[in-house]
Design a protein around this motif. Structure first.
Motif: not given
Length: 870
Positions: A723-730
């Motif tokens: 998830l961190g790689q796909a959504y760096p803004g989270l």
């Protein structure tokens, strides 16, 4: 020779000579004064840094507006600006809509320890703002124009360039702080995470520093950029209203206020700029008040210790004082010289204390600023600045304490006859006012009764627990008054069971305690009481927090935007992002959390909306007034109910079954209070409602945060990295990491309290050692007589160790009892009235026992060492 000249001569020829002979003792005396000044001044500066740093970001660009028109529901449509303009008619008024959010710099090449990555972003009508500037011919702060002065892309005039660049997608203004931190210049492109998504921006202008406003990091955009930057409906969270200056200014101000209240009085709050600033600062007044009064107790130490120290000096110089009296030096001159000595000690000690306090404040300001950011509101500037007003107060308190404390020894030196001064054994048994046990009992009863007096509450519902602190002061006095009686009781009781002559000798001093016996023991008891009470408070808070976190953090992953780390919490997760994540096959259950600030009874509070009830489980850990069992076992909050936090319930005297009216864009929403839950994240208060109701009335689908419970066969760490790689803004954290972060935050919040605890214990030991050393020096002739009668010096030293241990024992008994009482006043009265939190008392037995053992051993060892010297 006049009295003053004679006193100055005595000071120069006698006092300074002793100071030069014993410089370390003199410095220690000044340090005792300085410690009180340092603690008070550091807390005062830290408070000012936390509160003074709050300057609304909407005020950073222009302070020319007259009114703030704030929607009670938190947000309102940008389309309402036209309606407001129509309601104002032809009045010469400029209105500026604003939307405040937060953004995050993802760039890992910048060390986060050198500055923040989260900054406020303000979107507003820049054309309207320029009209405000233009309406005041005296205003030269044309920052929007000035920011283009250095731009050399074309040869056009700056006014033309402005509108050209404002129309280009991604045009933003940054201030000099961000420009320096990120090494950006005009025209540079960069990326920001806005609402969890990357956005490409470019520097259209750099906001120059303005006089009196420190650059601290802010990004400004025009309303035209909002469709590019954000998803969904365009809203604003505040409207600034500026009435043009002129002959009819006051009349137009009144008409503007009247028309705005007629148009939106039910849905909006109308405040002047001064009223808004005062309302925000008032939320912190109780926080500052508590810290200031707690730090003021350090001056009580000062009185005890300075009295002991100067009394010790009187003992050491008694032959000199007797000789001066025999030579005809009048009492007034002797008294005045000792008061001058006390004054000079206070002067130097207070100056040193101010410098030390400034250093302590610089170290602790960040911690208190963190607490303010998470509990109250955004406060970007945590820098400590020297403040002459606070310095004057701290300096004045140090001088007053020195003079008060110096009076008794000065009176003692001036009034004691020369024959008694020259006596081989001089046993001064003054301080008769400290020997009234019945008065101590009466004061203790009165101190208990006043705890029932309600605290003072201001217009913003901020409570000041004045009766609680007054009760603490009275208990300190009661403990001091009963000290002499307990010493006598211990001396008589111990003498009856002792078979050794040397022990009888030691206990005889307790049976007839001198004033310094009482002061030494009382000072030790006060230091113990402060250290023990603060230790119990901190441990109780930590224990309650751990229990609360254990019941609240049940999910596997907690997800929020990176820029949610401040109290504003105005950034959101776009619908397209969270819907994609919760539909992933690895997710077993998702709990969605929507939130916004609303105005309830004139006070900003947080409104939360949850899809399922997250506060199920141990009712004792999570509820102060639990809902019915049928509600606890349901899958969601009933649509006709609201759950409220304990601080909100305490502030407005709400209970289960009461009704509250919540402002929404669709009109007031009246709901029944179904339960009161514990919450330690906000002192303002919180309302939690069903998410279906929230979406119906607020028409919003973005999330503040959400949690994920994963399927049993899913690797939590691997999925989190995915998830961190796909959504760096989270910002994605598991419950262990989140729990650790919360505990670290509260540890930092208590950093000043830890310092007070350590200082209290340290000063208690040092003060006792210093006081007891004066007692031993006073009996120097007595010890020599015993040695001439055949008593070994070590035996006399053993007697001193017994006496010192007994004094410490009595001081610890009183101190521990007072510490428990103080802790209950702090936990059950002061902090509950100030913050609305209920804590379960937990005793840190290991630290309390260790503290007591160390003090007993230190008292016995130092007493023996001092008496064993030749």
């Amino acid at each position: 020779m006049s009295i003053i000249k004679l006193a100055l001569q005595l000071l120069r020829q006698c006092t300074f000579r002793h100071w030069c002979r014993s410089p370390w003792i003199s410095l220690l005396l000044m340090g005792m004064v300085g410690s009180g000044v340092a603690i008070y001044y550091s807390v005062a500066l830290t408070n000012r840094a936390a509160v003074g740093g709050f300057r609304a970001f909407t005020d950073e660009l222009s302070d020319k507006h007259d009114y703030n028109f704030i929607p009670k529901s938190g947000l309102t449509s940008i389309n309402n600006l036209g309606e407001i303009r129509g309601a104002l008619g032809n009045l010469p008024v400029n209105i500026i809509g604003m939307y405040e959010s937060t953004v995050y710099f993802e760039d890992p090449s910048i060390d986060s320890s050198k500055g923040p990555r989260v900054f406020p972003m303000l979107s507003l009508d820049l054309i309207g703002l320029q009209n405000v500037f233009a309406s005041d011919p005296k205003d030269n702060a044309q920052w929007l124009y000035d920011s283009f002065d250095q731009y050399e892309e074309t040869n056009q005039e700056p006014n033309t360039n402005i509108w050209k660049f404002l129309a280009k997608p991604g045009a933003v203004f940054i201030d000099t702080y961000i420009a320096k931190q990120r090494q950006l210049k005009l025209g540079d492109e960069f990326e920001l995470l806005i609402e969890s998504k990357r956005r490409k921006l470019f520097v259209a202008g750099i906001l120059p520093d303005r006089p009196g406003i420190k650059s601290r990091g802010i990004i400004v955009t025009d309303f035209a950029q909002l469709p590019y930057l954000l998803e969904g409906e365009l809203n604003i969270n505040m409207i600034q209203v500026a009435v043009e200056k002129g002959v009819s200014y006051k009349e137009n101000m009144s008409l503007t206020k009247s028309r705005l209240e007629d148009w939106g009085g039910e849905k909006f709050v109308l405040q002047t700029t001064a009223e808004r600033k005062e309302a925000n600062k008032s939320l912190l007044k109780a926080f500052r008040f508590n810290l200031s009064l707690l730090s003021s107790l350090s001056f009580v130490f000062g009185i005890y210790l300075i009295v002991q120290a100067l009394e010790a000096a009187v003992v050491r110089r008694r032959k000199e004082i007797a000789t001066l009296s025999a030579l005809g030096v009048n009492r007034k001159s002797i008294y005045l010289s000792w008061m001058m000595e006390s004054l000079i000690m206070g002067l130097i000690g207070s100056i040193l204390g101010l410098l030390a306090g400034y250093g302590l404040a610089s170290l602790s300001a960040g911690a208190v600023s963190d607490a303010v950011n998470h509990i109250y509101f955004n406060s970007r500037d945590a820098q400590v600045n020297w403040h002459w007003g606070e310095a004057t107060i701290a300096f004045g308190l140090g001088m007053i304490v020195s003079l008060i404390a110096g009076h008794i020894p000065a009176q003692d030196a001036a009034s004691t006859p020369p024959a008694q001064m020259l006596a081989l054994v001089w046993r001064h048994t003054g301080y008769k006012t400290l020997q009234h046990p019945l008065l101590a009992i009466f004061i203790g009863i009165f101190a208990t009764i006043i705890l029932w007096i309600p605290p003072y509450q201001n217009a913003q519902f901020v409570k000041y627990p004045i009766p609680g602190f007054l009760s603490v002061a009275l208990f300190i006095l009661a403990g001091t008054l009963i000290t002499s009686t307990l010493l006598q009781m211990l001396g008589k009781l111990a003498a009856n069971f002792s078979q050794q002559h040397i022990a009888h000798y030691a206990f005889s001093h307790l049976r007839f305690p001198s004033g310094r016996h009482v002061l030494a023991t009382a000072g030790l008891s006060l230091g113990t009481a402060m250290a023990v009470s603060i230790a119990i408070l901190i441990f109780s808070f930590q224990s309650t927090m751990k229990q609360w976190l254990g019941g609240s953090l049940k999910a596997d992953l907690f997800i929020a935007p990176h820029s949610i780390t401040t109290a504003a919490m105005k950034t959101r997760i776009p619908t397209s992002v969270w819907e994609t994540i919760v539909e992933m096959p690895q997710v077993k259950q998702a709990d969605l959390n929507q939130s916004r600030m609303v105005v309830y009874e004139g006070i900003p509070v947080r409104l939360m909306a949850v899809e399922t009830e997250l506060r199920l489980g141990d009712a004792g850990a999570l509820w102060t007034s639990a809902p019915d069992a049928s509600i606890l076992n349901s899958s969601e909050i009933p649509e006709n109910m609201v759950m409220i936090s304990e601080p909100l319930a305490n502030r407005f005297a709400l209970a289960n079954g009461d009704f509250v009216s919540i402002p929404t864009p669709s009109g007031p929403l009246k709901l029944e209070v179904g339960g009161i839950f514990k919450d330690f994240t906000s002192e303002r208060g919180m309302l939690t409602i069903n998410q279906k109701v929230y979406r119906k009335y607020f028409k919003e689908n973005k999330l503040l945060s959400f949690t994920l419970t994963l399927n049993d066969d899913v690797d939590r760490i691997q999925f989190r990295e995915q998830l961190g790689q796909a959504y760096p803004g989270l910002l994605i954290r598991d419950r262990y990491e989140l729990r650790s972060d919360v505990e670290k935050l509260f540890d930092r919040t208590f950093s000043i309290t830890y310092a007070l605890e350590l200082i209290a214990g340290f000063i208690a030991i040092i003060g006792f050692i210093f006081a007891f050393s004066s007692l031993v020096l006073e009996r120097k002739a007595e010890r020599k007589t015993l040695q001439m009668l055949g008593v070994a010096r070590k035996r006399v030293a053993h007697a001193a160790a017994i006496e010192g241990s007994c004094l410490a024992f009595v001081g610890l008994i009183i101190g521990n009892v007072l510490g428990v009482i103080f802790s209950q006043i702090l936990i059950q009265v002061i902090q509950k009235q100030s913050f609305g939190w209920t804590l379960a008392t937990s005793m840190p037995w290991p630290s309390i026992i260790a503290f007591n053992v160390i003090l007993i051993l230190a008292a016995a060892l130092t007493s023996y060492k001092i008496a064993n010297k030749k």
